[in-house]
Design an enzyme around this catalytic site. Structure first.
Site, PDB file in Angstrom:
ATOM      1  N   CYS A  93       0.724 -17.774   4.370  1.00  0.00           N
ATOM      2  CA  CYS A  93       0.242 -18.086   5.728  1.00  0.00           C
ATOM      3  C   CYS A  93      -0.669 -17.032   6.336  1.00  0.00           C
ATOM      4  O   CYS A  93      -1.269 -17.274   7.383  1.00  0.00           O
ATOM      5  CB  CYS A  93       1.425 -18.329   6.662  1.00  0.00           C
ATOM      6  N   GLY A 138       0.785  -1.231   0.000  1.00  0.00           N
ATOM      7  CA  GLY A 138       0.000   0.000   0.000  1.00  0.00           C
ATOM      8  C   GLY A 138       0.813   1.275   0.000  1.00  0.00           C
ATOM      9  O   GLY A 138       0.309   2.342   0.359  1.00  0.00           O
ATOM     10  N   GLU A 156       8.099   5.144  -6.409  1.00  0.00           N
ATOM     11  CA  GLU A 156       9.056   4.142  -6.891  1.00  0.00           C
ATOM     12  C   GLU A 156      10.495   4.662  -6.800  1.00  0.00           C
ATOM     13  O   GLU A 156      11.296   4.559  -7.734  1.00  0.00           O
ATOM     14  CB  GLU A 156       8.729   3.712  -8.320  1.00  0.00           C
TER      15      GLU A 156
END
Length: 188
Positions: free
Chosen positions: A152, A25, A93
């Protein structure tokens, strides 16, 4: 190029870094902060690396498809040339930018500009990525976000590349990468 620092005390700048793994996010949080700055009637300029055309050539786009217009650039020093009369600068980025980015961010903050930078803190090999370690060292505020491990369900800090071959920079999405926790990342 060196810009004279703003030491008059009228406006103080700082550097905020948003980091984490893929799908955590980071871009969503960057867009949220920039939109709030615009709501506050602050002058905002947004930059992204020209090589990142995954979603759009010009806009910064999150995985949730939120977007904000930006200026694609090839090197970080261009920001100094384009950052005139602004209150806030957003950079997405950051790991893809050149080694001058930390110095550019420093100079902008000294001008009294709030600089918000988002990027991957580690590459797919779990190594510090690009200039992110240097930006984290210079940051006044750091936000580390986590994804959810696809194996998981725990918090994920790692960007696992499904095929561990090729260059460090390989633009891709869920077809190439998945978020994993420490245990599932090293379990491979």
């Amino acid at each position: 190029m060196f810009i004279e620092p703003n030491l008059s005390g009228e406006r103080r700048g700082w550097i905020e870094v948003i980091c984490g793994s893929m799908f955590s996010g980071k871009t969503e949080e960057l867009i949220r902060r920039l939109k709030r700055a615009k709501i506050a009637n602050l002058k905002v300029e947004i930059f992204k690396p020209a090589i990142d055309i995954r979603y759009h050539e010009q806009n910064i786009v999150s995985h949730d498809e939120n977007s904000i217009i930006s200026t694609p650039i090839d090197n970080s020093q261009t920001i100094l040339l384009l950052a005139n009369d602004v209150d806030v600068i957003g950079i997405d980025e950051a790991q893809f930018f050149d080694d001058m980015l930390p110095e550019v961010c420093d100079q902008l903050a000294l001008r009294g500009i709030r600089v918000i930078v988002a990027g991957l803190d580690m590459d797919y090999l779990a190594k510090p990525f690009g200039q992110m370690p240097n930006l984290l060292a210079k940051a006044d505020y750091i936000t580390k976000l986590h994804a959810i491990c696809v194996k998981c369900g725990n918090i994920a800090n790692y960007s696992y590349r499904k095929e561990a071959k090729g260059p460090q920079v390989l633009l891709g999405e869920k077809d190439v990468y998945e978020p994993r926790c420490r245990h599932c990342y090293y379990e491979r």
